[in-house]
Design a protein around this motif. Structure first.
Motif, PDB file in Angstrom:
ATOM      1  N   ALA A 510      60.204   7.777 -42.760  1.00  0.00           N
ATOM      2  CA  ALA A 510      59.123   6.868 -43.121  1.00  0.00           C
ATOM      3  C   ALA A 510      59.549   5.414 -42.960  1.00  0.00           C
ATOM      4  O   ALA A 510      58.774   4.577 -42.479  1.00  0.00           O
ATOM      5  CB  ALA A 510      58.681   7.138 -44.560  1.00  0.00           C
ATOM      6  N   ASN A 511      60.774   5.113 -43.361  1.00  0.00           N
ATOM      7  CA  ASN A 511      61.260   3.738 -43.240  1.00  0.00           C
ATOM      8  C   ASN A 511      61.339   3.307 -41.780  1.00  0.00           C
ATOM      9  O   ASN A 511      60.902   2.208 -41.415  1.00  0.00           O
ATOM     10  CB  ASN A 511      62.632   3.635 -43.902  1.00  0.00           C
ATOM     11  CG  ASN A 511      63.229   2.251 -43.771  1.00  0.00           C
ATOM     12  OD1 ASN A 511      62.711   1.288 -44.313  1.00  0.00           O
ATOM     13  ND2 ASN A 511      64.318   2.141 -43.037  1.00  0.00           N
ATOM     14  N   SER A 512      61.904   4.156 -40.926  1.00  0.00           N
ATOM     15  CA  SER A 512      62.009   3.813 -39.505  1.00  0.00           C
ATOM     16  C   SER A 512      60.633   3.686 -38.870  1.00  0.00           C
ATOM     17  O   SER A 512      60.407   2.819 -38.013  1.00  0.00           O
ATOM     18  CB  SER A 512      62.845   4.862 -38.778  1.00  0.00           C
ATOM     19  OG  SER A 512      62.243   6.141 -38.865  1.00  0.00           O
ATOM     20  N   SER A 513      59.679   4.513 -39.286  1.00  0.00           N
ATOM     21  CA  SER A 513      58.324   4.449 -38.718  1.00  0.00           C
ATOM     22  C   SER A 513      57.658   3.128 -39.071  1.00  0.00           C
ATOM     23  O   SER A 513      57.055   2.473 -38.208  1.00  0.00           O
ATOM     24  CB  SER A 513      57.488   5.620 -39.227  1.00  0.00           C
ATOM     25  OG  SER A 513      58.054   6.853 -38.856  1.00  0.00           O
ATOM     26  N   LEU A 514      57.742   2.709 -40.336  1.00  0.00           N
ATOM     27  CA  LEU A 514      57.097   1.462 -40.736  1.00  0.00           C
ATOM     28  C   LEU A 514      57.819   0.250 -40.168  1.00  0.00           C
ATOM     29  O   LEU A 514      57.173  -0.729 -39.763  1.00  0.00           O
ATOM     30  CB  LEU A 514      57.039   1.381 -42.260  1.00  0.00           C
ATOM     31  CG  LEU A 514      56.305   0.160 -42.835  1.00  0.00           C
ATOM     32  CD1 LEU A 514      54.908   0.060 -42.268  1.00  0.00           C
ATOM     33  CD2 LEU A 514      56.265   0.219 -44.355  1.00  0.00           C
ATOM     34  N   LEU A 515      59.149   0.293 -40.117  1.00  0.00           N
ATOM     35  CA  LEU A 515      59.882  -0.823 -39.507  1.00  0.00           C
ATOM     36  C   LEU A 515      59.501  -0.984 -38.046  1.00  0.00           C
ATOM     37  O   LEU A 515      59.300  -2.109 -37.562  1.00  0.00           O
ATOM     38  CB  LEU A 515      61.387  -0.580 -39.634  1.00  0.00           C
ATOM     39  CG  LEU A 515      62.074  -1.097 -40.900  1.00  0.00           C
ATOM     40  CD1 LEU A 515      63.551  -0.766 -40.871  1.00  0.00           C
ATOM     41  CD2 LEU A 515      61.873  -2.589 -41.068  1.00  0.00           C
ATOM     42  N   ASN A 516      59.412   0.128 -37.331  1.00  0.00           N
ATOM     43  CA  ASN A 516      59.015   0.060 -35.926  1.00  0.00           C
ATOM     44  C   ASN A 516      57.598  -0.490 -35.786  1.00  0.00           C
ATOM     45  O   ASN A 516      57.297  -1.273 -34.883  1.00  0.00           O
ATOM     46  CB  ASN A 516      59.113   1.449 -35.299  1.00  0.00           C
ATOM     47  CG  ASN A 516      58.721   1.446 -33.839  1.00  0.00           C
ATOM     48  OD1 ASN A 516      59.415   0.894 -32.988  1.00  0.00           O
ATOM     49  ND2 ASN A 516      57.594   2.078 -33.535  1.00  0.00           N
TER      50      ASN A 516
END
Length: 917
Positions: A510-516
């Protein structure tokens, strides 16, 4: 079960069923020898445990109602049966069914004729019994109203044994032999184990099954007088099983209601499966009673010991949950319910009431149930049977919770109709409101943790659970998550070894998805650089041109400023070819706004009481404010456009989560602060131009005192300009720029470390919350190091800026006054030409006192210059002392500013040679 079966009172002598298997033939075993009752007149009364009467006259020539056609002589040929031929007609409330295929008359299910047994026991004929007038007793059953528990019983409770007419009472135990007592008690116990009263074992008189609280606590029992002491001890030791069973059934019925939530429903379903096995065990016990001649009360006790332990654990757990529920119920009128305004508003939207009775009832559900099970499992870990039982209950009850958890972790959604999940959703906060007012309320308040409902298994990772779902929820609302896909291959209970890995991996994804989404799709770094150009005056050639075009409008008072004109000029400047703003893709998001409050007044309110997160003044806290100097509290109506000008910046979702309204306020404060120094610098530069161009300043007078005065004025103007420029350099180059580089390094995922004066970049994994926190920390650091968060430094700096601005604005007045002060210049053509340029209109002619020489004019302007010089020196000295103190105690960065301002604190150059320090 039929209605007639349901209304069978524990004291029914006329209708009675066996525990599980219903009415079935009971063949007396060898254990149950026929005994002669003292008053039977020589008749042998064999006990019949299939019925509820332990004694019955039997004629060898008649067919038995409860056994196949056989004589007792055929059953026990070694016995001589001496009986009297007598046929007894059995009277029941229900008609006797026709004989079956085997020729045996079938007894109506759950029925027994106690009156016939009583008549036989007393040697009375049936006619005498039938002729006696006994009070009518007609128990009935009815359907009760539906409840929210789908599997709850809908048949009314049977009447108590205390309501049984005396004519239907069983024979006293004291008149029975121990063997017959054991037979009667065995059969009673089977009924008691199923929750019904027996003939000799009944509910205590204080127990009322109609009261839910008493059913939940479980009944007490009383045994008829006359039971053998050894049998009584065994019976009393097993009655706790019935108490626990009845209490657990009531607990299941209550906890299965809709408002108790899915966790309680799953727990009740798991307990219901255990009770089903318990019912099967009772059926097996009844079968052994009917078929095994060696089945005694001791054997029943041994068979029921493991089940007794299981029911005790279930009963203890249920009572602990009920105590927890009652404690919460007493706290319904807690002030916390009324302090949570959002919950109250949501309750009213759903049609609830504002009074405490209309508030949502606090019950033990969700995470509290799992916590109780976990604590109980930890407490009973030394008992293998209890441990296995509690582990199974925990596994089954946590399945709905894990389903909600997986939905939150992998889809960012909450399916929690009963408010059991550890994450609480405030549905009144919607995304569509962010388009107009992009506050971080959506991020901070829409999803919160229910601290009191967190299961122990999630206590260490609750923050990750919250953030994982929040991140995915944002990505899902932007179309980045397919919620139609089913979540597969995930743990379904807390004892799954993949449980923690599931939380950690979901959080990382989830963190990588939102950061991207933020950094790549919505270009957050480019957006921050754009804001730096506008708010921090970085590469601000466009802004210098804008101030030049709009200076005439910005000099007006705020009520006279034409905001539309200023916005048009800004749009024109931003589209000017060659400027840095012309290539900015976000220039449409910048708008002009006029703030009707002085920056110093606003900051004093922020520092003293309110903070950035509050609006308005708190009257209750007014007395705790730090007193503000009267010179600081100015009339906002006299503000000029330069003092009120600020930028508004529109940020779309989801960038508004990082660049929230609170962070934009911080940007605006820094912009107004830099603009005030930029404007003051332009005023002092204009003053410097006047000193070098206007004839009154460039003319060399023969009066040495006047020339000394001019040098003093030049020196003071230079010191003020140096002070402002040093301050601007410190704020931009020493504070904003280094912190900005650190912020952008964190945004790009690189962290700069200074190892032995060698700057090393390391790639680090950032989270969205860390990015948001870094952004706010960057702005707060800039505000603190620019002295905007210290009331004492802020007041001193404000006074210094006011002195410098007044001196710069008074330069034009001094230029005109010098025409009359210099004797060699007064009345000359150059002086008149200059004065005519200052008074071009015939409506405002040149004053006469400026045309002629004024011998007292030099002393007047000398006194005026002394005041300016004294105020500047005094406040600058106070500022340096305060900077020294706060640099040593709070902010080390202020020591650099103190060193840079030291050159502005040199000798004032006055006639008396006084120094500043």
């Amino acid at each position: 079960m039929s209605s007639s079966e349901a209304v069978r009172g524990p004291a029914h002598s006329a209708q009675r069923t066996t525990a599980i298997s219903g009415a079935r033939p009971r063949i007396p075993g060898s254990r149950m020898e026929e005994e002669t009752y003292p008053d039977s007149g020589g008749e042998i009364l064999p006990s019949d445990s299939a019925s509820n009467a332990p004694y019955r006259k039997v004629s060898p020539g008649s067919q038995r109602a409860f056994a196949p056609q056989r004589t007792l002589r055929n059953h026990r040929i070694e016995r001589t049966n001496i009986v009297v031929n007598d046929t007894i007609q059995l009277k029941t409330r229900n008609p006797v069914k026709p004989a079956g295929v085997d020729g045996v008359s079938e007894w109506p299910s759950m029925s027994r004729d106690t009156s016939s047994v009583t008549s036989r026991a007393k040697g009375c004929s049936p006619s005498r019994v039938e002729g006696r007038h006994s009070p009518p007793w007609a128990p009935s059953a009815a359907l009760v109203n539906h409840t929210s528990a789908p599997l709850a019983g809908r048949i009314s409770l049977p009447p108590l044994a205390s309501t049984l007419p005396k004519a239907l009472e069983p024979h006293p135990l004291r008149q029975l032999s121990p063997i017959l007592q054991e037979s009667a008690i065995l059969e009673d116990l089977l009924f008691i184990f199923m929750g019904f009263e027996g003939q000799y074992v009944r509910f205590a008189e204080s127990y009322d099954p109609c009261v839910e609280k008493e059913r939940l606590a479980g009944p007490r029992f009383r045994v008829s007088f006359g039971l053998d002491p050894s049998l009584r001890d065994l019976t009393m030791s097993m009655l706790s099983i019935a108490t626990h069973y009845i209490a657990i059934e009531a607990f299941i019925e209550v906890q299965s209601r809709e408002d108790f939530g899915m966790i309680n429903h799953a727990l009740c379903a798991s307990i219901r499966k255990l009770l089903k096995e318990y019912v099967v065990l009772i059926a097996q016990m009844e079968h052994q009673l009917s078929t095994d001649s060696t089945f005694t009360l001791h054997v029943l006790h041994l068979h029921m010991l493991p089940t007794s332990h299981l029911l005790l654990q279930l009963y203890t757990l249920a009572q602990e949950m009920l105590r927890k529920y009652l404690l919460l119920e007493d706290d319904l009128d807690s002030v916390d319910d009324f302090d949570d305004v959002d919950n109250i508003l949501e309750q009213l939207r759903d049609g609830g009431e504002l009074a405490p009775g209309g508030m949502s009832k606090k019950i033990c559900k969700g995470g509290n149930v799992i916590r109780l099970l976990t604590d109980r499992l930890s407490y009973m870990s030394g008992d293998p049977a209890a441990r296995d039982l509690l582990q199974g209950l925990l596994r089954d009850s946590s399945r709905p919770y894990m389903a909600m958890l997986n939905e939150w972790l992998h889809h960012g959604g909450i399916k929690d109709p009963h408010g059991e999940f550890l994450i609480k959703e405030q549905k009144s906060i919607r995304r569509d409101r962010l388009e107009e007012d992009y506050t971080d309320e959506y991020w901070e308040k829409r999803y919160t943790i229910r601290e009191s409902d967190v299961p122990p298994q999630l206590q260490g990772v609750k923050d990750k659970v919250l953030l994982a779902g929040k991140y995915l929820n944002v990505v899902r609302e932007c179309g980045g998550v397919d919620i139609s896909t089913e979540v597969r291959d995930v743990p379904e209970s807390f004892d799954d070894p993949r449980f923690l890995y599931n939380v950690t991996s979901a959080y990382a994804h989830a963190n990588s998805s939102l950061l991207n989404l933020l950094l790549t799709t919505h270009a957050l770094p480019a957006r921050l650089r754009s804001m730096k150009h506008y708010f921090f005056l970085d590469r601000s050639d466009f802004f210098s041109y804008y101030l030049y075009l709009s200076s005439s409008e910005l000099k007006k008072q705020i009520k006279d400023v034409n905001v539309g004109k200023l916005q048009s000029l800004l749009d024109l400047v931003l589209r000017q070819p060659g400027s840095v703003a012309a290539q900015d893709p976000f220039k449409e998001d910048i708008k002009i706004h006029m703030n009707d409050q002085y920056l110093t007044t606003f900051l004093m309110g922020v520092v003293n009481v309110r903070g950035f997160d509050q609006d308005g003044n708190d009257e209750g806290a007014e007395k705790h404010r730090t007193p503000v100097a009267q010179s600081i509290i100015e009339d906002d109506g006299k503000m000029t456009g330069f003092e009120a000008l600020e930028f508004k910046y529109s940020v779309p979702f989801p960038l508004s989560l990082v660049i929230s309204s609170k962070t934009v306020v911080r940007y605006q404060i820094l912009f107004r602060y830099l603009l005030s120094m930029r404007h003051l610098e332009s005023l002092l530069v204009t003053s410097w131009e006047d000193h070098n161009k206007i004839v009154t300043w460039t003319h060399r007078s023969g009066n040495k005192k006047l020339e000394v005065w001019k040098r003093r004025a030049w020196t003071l103007r230079a010191r003020m300009l140096n002070f402002v420029q040093q301050f601007m350099y410190y704020c931009t180059s020493e504070v904003i720029e280094p912190n900005w580089r650190n912020l952008m390094g964190k945004v790009d995922g690189k962290e700069v470390e200074d190892l032995a004066s060698l700057k090393v970049e390391q790639q680090v994994n950032r989270t969205v919350d860390e990015l948001m926190e870094d952004h706010v920390d960057f702005l707060d650091t800039c505000l603190k190091e620019c002295m905007l968060m210290n009331s004492k430094l802020l007041k001193i700096h404000s006074k210094l800026m006011t002195v410098c601005e007044m001196f710069a604005n008074y330069t034009s007045t001094l230029s005109r006054t010098l025409c009359s002060v210099d004797a060699s210049l007064a009345g000359t053509a150059p002086a008149l030409t200059y004065l005519e340029s200052r008074y071009p209109s015939s409506r405002h002619p040149i004053p006469d006192h400026l045309k002629a020489f004024d011998p007292d004019g030099l002393s007047k302007i000398s006194d005026l210059l002394d005041k300016y010089e004294g105020n500047f020196n005094r406040h600058l000295s106070l500022l340096l002392d305060a900077l020294d103190y706060y640099a040593a105690t709070e902010t080390v960065a202020l020591s650099r500013l103190c060193a840079q301002l030291s050159m502005a604190s040199e000798k004032g150059g006055g006639e008396d040679g006084r120094e500043l320090r």
